[in-house]
Design an enzyme around this catalytic site. Structure first.
Site, PDB file in Angstrom:
ATOM      1  N   HIS A  71       0.836  -1.188   0.000  1.00 40.25           N
ATOM      2  CA  HIS A  71       0.000   0.000   0.000  1.00 40.25           C
ATOM      3  C   HIS A  71       0.876   1.245   0.000  1.00 40.25           C
ATOM      4  CE1 HIS A  71      -4.001  -1.965   1.485  1.00 40.25           C
ATOM      5  NE2 HIS A  71      -3.479  -2.567   0.433  1.00 40.25           N
ATOM      6  N   GLU A  73       1.204   3.854   1.956  1.00 37.01           N
ATOM      7  CA  GLU A  73       1.893   4.258   3.177  1.00 37.01           C
ATOM      8  C   GLU A  73       3.147   3.436   3.409  1.00 37.01           C
ATOM      9  OE1 GLU A  73      -2.613   4.298   4.161  1.00 37.01           O
ATOM     10  OE2 GLU A  73      -1.249   3.358   2.729  1.00 37.01           O
ATOM     11  N   CYS A  96      -5.730   1.781   6.174  1.00 34.00           N
ATOM     12  CA  CYS A  96      -6.547   0.620   6.509  1.00 34.00           C
ATOM     13  C   CYS A  96      -6.163   0.070   7.880  1.00 34.00           C
ATOM     14  CB  CYS A  96      -6.426  -0.461   5.442  1.00 34.00           C
ATOM     15  SG  CYS A  96      -4.768  -1.144   5.249  1.00 34.00           S
ATOM     16  N   ASP A 221     -19.731  -2.161 -35.677  1.00 28.70           N
ATOM     17  CA  ASP A 221     -18.465  -1.420 -35.664  1.00 28.70           C
ATOM     18  C   ASP A 221     -17.246  -2.305 -35.445  1.00 28.70           C
ATOM     19  OD1 ASP A 221     -20.101   0.778 -35.913  1.00 28.70           O
ATOM     20  OD2 ASP A 221     -19.946   1.379 -33.813  1.00 28.70           O
ATOM     21  N   LEU A 225     -12.280  -1.394 -28.289  1.00 31.58           N
ATOM     22  CA  LEU A 225     -12.582  -0.922 -26.936  1.00 31.58           C
ATOM     23  C   LEU A 225     -11.336  -0.933 -26.054  1.00 31.58           C
ATOM     24  CD1 LEU A 225     -16.011  -2.730 -26.415  1.00 31.58           C
ATOM     25  CD2 LEU A 225     -15.594  -0.454 -27.359  1.00 31.58           C
ATOM     26  N   GLU A 307     -20.521   2.782 -23.655  1.00 30.60           N
ATOM     27  CA  GLU A 307     -20.243   3.475 -24.907  1.00 30.60           C
ATOM     28  C   GLU A 307     -21.256   3.155 -25.993  1.00 30.60           C
ATOM     29  OE1 GLU A 307     -16.464   3.986 -26.612  1.00 30.60           O
ATOM     30  OE2 GLU A 307     -15.366   3.630 -24.767  1.00 30.60           O
ATOM     31  N   GLY A 309     -24.321   2.764 -28.323  1.00 31.21           N
ATOM     32  CA  GLY A 309     -25.589   2.888 -29.005  1.00 31.21           C
ATOM     33  C   GLY A 309     -26.743   3.540 -28.274  1.00 31.21           C
TER      34      GLY A 309
END
Length: 377
Positions: A71, A73, A96, A221, A225, A307, A309
């Site tokens: 983490h 820290e 945490c 299409d 992505l 995204e 249609g």
């Protein structure tokens, strides 16, 4: 791990003791910048950055680099070494206080002799939510909350939403012409937004866990992505295919760039070479989107971008399952042939009571970003 300098990495002032508000904001801003480096790599954990300051100078920095890794820290404390004793820790999220993939961060902070901890936001995870602060205070460490809280909540809005609802934060992205059509011509031009607008879309893709489209968009299409115009991690691809009729030669099924999940109302849940097939119930508009979001939340998706249609957009809007709208408007009008196609109309309005967080112009396009109001934002 040694963290490379960030762009504005200069400590302001050299005075000992508590910094003034301007100085505190600067150090927290650097912690937030560090946290962003984990985008696409830490989910479903939050994005966290830490900056350790002693006598006005930065002595340690860290960020949560990957899920299951150290983490923020802990990394900052390792870099600071003995200089951490008596220092102030600026952390973008409450440390945490429970054991997960790694031991509790508060224990490392206490052992290092940190004198003061400044945080942007509490962690809404029920396993943390104030417990980290209480542990620090019980050890005699001074704690300040709420420094750049809005910026911290914006950065972790997906994580906060997922923790409190069990579902991913939903960003709906749409591009339209000035006269509200999603295509400029019928002659095969796949996009009409400016390069600057497309770069913004790719940046958002790099920030979310998944990108969702409907069957028609996927088939018509054949999109990848993926993240291409900026540096970042490819999101997983999500397709809604009610009757499971998509052809198997689409790029999302064989390019290997990222996992693809297909939601359908037929067949059974199963693993496939390209990802998962997940069965959900039908609804009046196609698939039960609530079940889709529940399944994604169970799989650790904290944020997705929708995204695909006008029909998919309407389904999410009608079900009130949109949390943010990113709308690009091209300054020109669609050609006459497009204007005859009602399926290419996409009239989107910002819901009442939503907060507009951005209005800008990108390469001639108008872009508006609006968000559902929440306690954090």
């Amino acid at each position: 791990m040694t963290v490379a300098p960030i762009e504005q990495d200069r400590a302001i002032g050299r005075s000992a003791g508590k910094p003034d508000q301007r100085e505190g904001d600067s150090f927290m801003s650097q912690a937030l910048d560090l946290a962003r480096r984990g985008q696409g790599r830490v989910s479903p954990n939050p994005l966290v950055g830490a900056v350790l300051v002693r006598e006005g100078r930065i002595v340690g920095r860290g960020y949560h680099e990957r899920f299951g890794g150290p983490h923020a820290e802990v990394t900052a404390l390792e870099e600071a070494g003995e200089q951490a004793r008596g220092a102030t820790a600026y952390v973008s999220l409450e440390p945490c206080a429970h054991t997960g993939q790694t031991p509790p961060c508060v224990d490392a902070v206490v052992r290092a002799g940190i004198a003061r901890v400044v945080i942007a936001n509490r962690d809404p995870n029920p396993q943390v939510d104030g417990r980290g602060i209480a542990r620090l205070q019980a050890a005699g460490i001074d704690v300040t909350e709420g420094v750049l809280a809005r910026e911290g909540a914006e950065l972790n809005r997906g994580f906060f939403h997922w923790v409190t609802t069990g579902r991913p934060y939903v960003i709906l992205k749409a591009a339209r012409t000035q006269d509200n059509f999603v295509a400029l011509t019928l002659s095969g031009q796949g996009w009409f937004s400016s390069p600057e607008s497309r770069r913004m879309v790719h940046r958002i893709r790099a920030e979310v866990d998944g990108v969702l489209v409907g069957r028609r968009t996927a088939e018509r299409d054949d999109p990848r992505l993926t993240v291409r115009d900026v540096t970042g991690v490819h999101p997983r691809r999500i397709v809604l295919d009610t009757r499971r009729t998509l052809p198997g030669d689409l790029r999302i099924f064989h390019d290997g760039a990222a996992e693809t999940l297909v939601f359908t109302a037929v067949g059974e849940d199963q693993a496939t070479p390209w990802g998962e097939q997940i069965r959900v119930d039908r609804s009046a508009g196609g698939l039960d989107l609530g079940q889709v979001l529940d399944a994604l939340g169970d799989r650790g998706f904290t944020g997705i971008m929708v995204e695909g249609g006008p029909a998919v957009h309407r389904s999410f809007i009608d079900a009130s399952l949109m949390d943010e709208l990113v709308l690009f408007t091209y300054p020109g009008q669609a050609e006459p042939g497009v204007r005859q196609r009602r399926d290419l109309v996409n009239v989107l309005v910002i819901p009442d009571g939503w907060r507009i967080s951005l209005k800008d112009e990108l390469g001639g396009d108008r872009v508006v970003v609006a968000q559902r109001m929440s306690r954090e934002l």
